[in-house]
Motif scaffolding. Sequence first.
Motif, short mmCIF file in Angstrom:
data_model
loop_
_atom_site.label_atom_id
_atom_site.label_comp_id
_atom_site.label_asym_id
_atom_site.label_seq_id
_atom_site.Cartn_x
_atom_site.Cartn_y
_atom_site.Cartn_z
N GLY A 12 0.84 -1.21 0.00
CA GLY A 12 0.00 0.00 0.00
C GLY A 12 0.86 1.24 0.00
O GLY A 12 1.96 1.25 -0.57
N GLY A 13 0.42 2.31 0.66
CA GLY A 13 1.19 3.56 0.71
C GLY A 13 0.96 4.42 -0.52
O GLY A 13 0.25 4.03 -1.46
N THR A 14 1.56 5.59 -0.51
CA THR A 14 1.39 6.57 -1.59
C THR A 14 1.70 5.98 -2.96
O THR A 14 1.04 6.30 -3.96
CB THR A 14 2.29 7.80 -1.32
N VAL A 15 2.71 5.09 -3.00
CA VAL A 15 3.08 4.48 -4.28
C VAL A 15 1.90 3.71 -4.89
O VAL A 15 1.81 3.55 -6.10
CB VAL A 15 4.35 3.59 -4.08
N SER A 16 0.97 3.25 -4.04
CA SER A 16 -0.21 2.50 -4.51
C SER A 16 -1.47 3.36 -4.52
O SER A 16 -2.57 2.83 -4.62
CB SER A 16 -0.48 1.31 -3.59
N MET A 17 -1.32 4.66 -4.33
CA MET A 17 -2.52 5.48 -4.15
C MET A 17 -2.97 6.16 -5.44
O MET A 17 -2.16 6.54 -6.28
CB MET A 17 -2.29 6.52 -3.05
N GLN A 18 -4.27 6.30 -5.54
CA GLN A 18 -4.91 6.96 -6.67
C GLN A 18 -6.16 7.67 -6.15
O GLN A 18 -6.63 7.36 -5.06
CB GLN A 18 -5.34 5.92 -7.72
N LEU A 55 -3.22 -3.26 1.09
CA LEU A 55 -3.50 -1.95 0.49
C LEU A 55 -3.79 -0.99 1.64
O LEU A 55 -4.91 -0.55 1.86
CB LEU A 55 -4.70 -2.04 -0.45
N LEU A 56 -2.74 -0.71 2.40
CA LEU A 56 -2.91 0.10 3.61
C LEU A 56 -2.01 1.33 3.58
O LEU A 56 -0.90 1.26 3.03
CB LEU A 56 -2.50 -0.71 4.85
N PRO A 57 -2.43 2.42 4.21
CA PRO A 57 -1.47 3.48 4.49
C PRO A 57 -0.47 2.91 5.52
O PRO A 57 -0.87 2.10 6.38
CB PRO A 57 -2.32 4.60 5.10
N SER A 58 0.78 3.31 5.45
CA SER A 58 1.78 2.60 6.27
C SER A 58 1.61 2.84 7.76
O SER A 58 2.11 2.07 8.58
CB SER A 58 3.19 2.94 5.81
N ALA A 59 0.89 3.88 8.15
CA ALA A 59 0.61 4.11 9.57
C ALA A 59 -0.21 2.96 10.16
O ALA A 59 -0.20 2.73 11.37
CB ALA A 59 -0.13 5.42 9.76
N GLN A 88 5.80 0.04 0.04
CA GLN A 88 4.89 0.41 1.14
C GLN A 88 4.88 1.93 1.29
O GLN A 88 5.63 2.63 0.61
CB GLN A 88 5.33 -0.24 2.45
N GLY A 89 4.07 2.41 2.21
CA GLY A 89 4.04 3.84 2.50
C GLY A 89 5.34 4.28 3.16
O GLY A 89 6.01 3.49 3.83
N THR A 90 5.68 5.53 2.94
CA THR A 90 6.97 6.01 3.45
C THR A 90 6.91 6.43 4.91
O THR A 90 7.94 6.57 5.56
CB THR A 90 7.47 7.19 2.61
N ASP A 91 5.70 6.65 5.44
CA ASP A 91 5.60 7.18 6.81
C ASP A 91 6.27 6.27 7.85
O ASP A 91 6.81 6.76 8.84
CB ASP A 91 4.13 7.42 7.19
N GLY A 114 9.10 3.11 -1.80
CA GLY A 114 7.76 3.71 -1.79
C GLY A 114 7.78 4.91 -2.71
O GLY A 114 8.60 4.99 -3.63
N ALA A 115 6.92 5.85 -2.45
CA ALA A 115 6.89 7.07 -3.28
C ALA A 115 6.44 8.24 -2.42
O ALA A 115 5.69 8.06 -1.46
CB ALA A 115 5.93 6.89 -4.45
N MET A 116 6.90 9.40 -2.77
CA MET A 116 6.45 10.61 -2.09
C MET A 116 5.31 11.29 -2.85
O MET A 116 4.57 12.08 -2.30
CB MET A 116 7.62 11.59 -1.91
N ARG A 117 5.22 10.96 -4.16
CA ARG A 117 4.11 11.51 -4.97
C ARG A 117 3.33 10.35 -5.55
O ARG A 117 3.92 9.46 -6.17
CB ARG A 117 4.67 12.36 -6.12
N ARG A 162 16.33 7.35 7.97
CA ARG A 162 15.20 8.02 8.63
C ARG A 162 14.45 8.88 7.62
O ARG A 162 15.06 9.41 6.69
CB ARG A 162 15.69 8.95 9.76
N LYS A 163 13.15 8.97 7.85
CA LYS A 163 12.37 9.92 7.05
C LYS A 163 12.58 11.28 7.69
O LYS A 163 12.15 11.51 8.83
CB LYS A 163 10.89 9.54 7.04
N THR A 164 13.24 12.18 6.98
CA THR A 164 13.60 13.46 7.58
C THR A 164 12.90 14.65 6.92
O THR A 164 13.18 15.79 7.25
CB THR A 164 15.14 13.66 7.55
N1 GLU Z 1 3.71 9.89 2.44
C1 GLU Z 1 3.24 8.61 2.80
C2 GLU Z 1 3.63 7.60 1.74
O1 GLU Z 1 4.59 7.83 1.15
C3 GLU Z 1 1.80 8.64 3.19
C4 GLU Z 1 1.07 7.36 3.33
C5 GLU Z 1 1.77 6.15 3.89
O2 GLU Z 1 2.81 6.22 4.55
O3 GLU Z 1 1.24 5.08 3.64
O4 GLU Z 1 3.15 6.59 1.42
#
Ligand code: GLU
Length: 326
Positions: A12-18, A55-59, A88-91, A114-117, A162-164
């Motif tokens: 999941g995460g941003t890389v999988s988001m639409q 298919l989850l946000p990484s939190a 996965q999500g970057t968080d 993962g992806a930031m965008r 680390r995510k900085t």
């Molecule tokens: N910026 C995060 C990401 O890269 C937001 C969502 C998440 O961590 O799943 O995926």
Amino acid sequence: MDLPKLAVASLGGTVSMQVKTVGAGVIPTVSGETLLASIPELKTLAQVSVETLGLLPSASLNFESLLSVLSWANLQIQYGAVGVVITQGTDTLEETATLLDYLWDHDAPLVLTGAMRSAAQAGADGPANLLDACRVALAPDSRRRGVQVVMNGQIHAAHAVRKTDSMALQAFSSPVVGPVGHLLEDSVRYLRPPTQRNILPVPQQTTHAIALLEASLSADSLLLENILKLGYDGLVIAGFGAGHVCASWTEAIEAIAQKIPVVIATRCGSGSTARSTYGFKGSEMDLVRRGASMAGFICPRKARILLWLLVGCQKQDDLGRYLHNL
Ligand code: GLU
């Protein structure tokens, strides 16, 4: 010639988001297979198997689900994959990488990205990061390096990354040591040789909990004083500077340290705790005298994961052996 086998999974995460509903923001939607369709050149490099494990946000990932991901990744190596890639999500990427790195008992690489965008944004970085991660997982030089994070053309060791930055493309860094390698003109270039790794057994229990508290100016001690009553099995404090707390926290820390492990890390975001510099009440020397352990270069979040794993396999008495390493 047969191409090497590579296993890819998406969580999941941003890389999988639409965008599903206009105006409602992006949500995890895209399968692992669809992600791979964005990097057709991978077919010329490897025989790829792909699974969508979540298919989850990484939190919303948790230790139990990551232990299942680990079992899946172990199986892929057994089936002959030369490397494994997980998106996965970057968080929480730095925490996932740390947990998996302590448990990854293979020479073959496990690479997280993962992806930031998201794909909904111009300049989406998911496809480039995924292709880079696959190149790293396929590179013979990546063996014996454990778990690594590949983002924005850089390779980071799990224990250091680390995510900085919350939103920037260059969101990941490895304070003090820097990235362990780069992707240059499609090739994987390491800057340093592999280092000795600490591998732990998979925890037999998963229901225990480690609290993480941050020291802050003029903080009360209400949560701290209730840590034992709340049933925690360990405590990590993100301390001031070189591993310090205010004087009013010290008695509670001493009482807690008699019952459960207490680790003091630095909240600074970079650098190590001290061992023998400061002697005031609440200093690193005072806290060690009271039974706490200093985390060294290990950041508070990673120290919590280490302690959770150690308690989970009844190895908390070995804590000192695992701290101080970057
Ligand atoms: N910026 C995060 C990401 O890269 C937001 C969502 C998440 O961590 O799943 O995926």
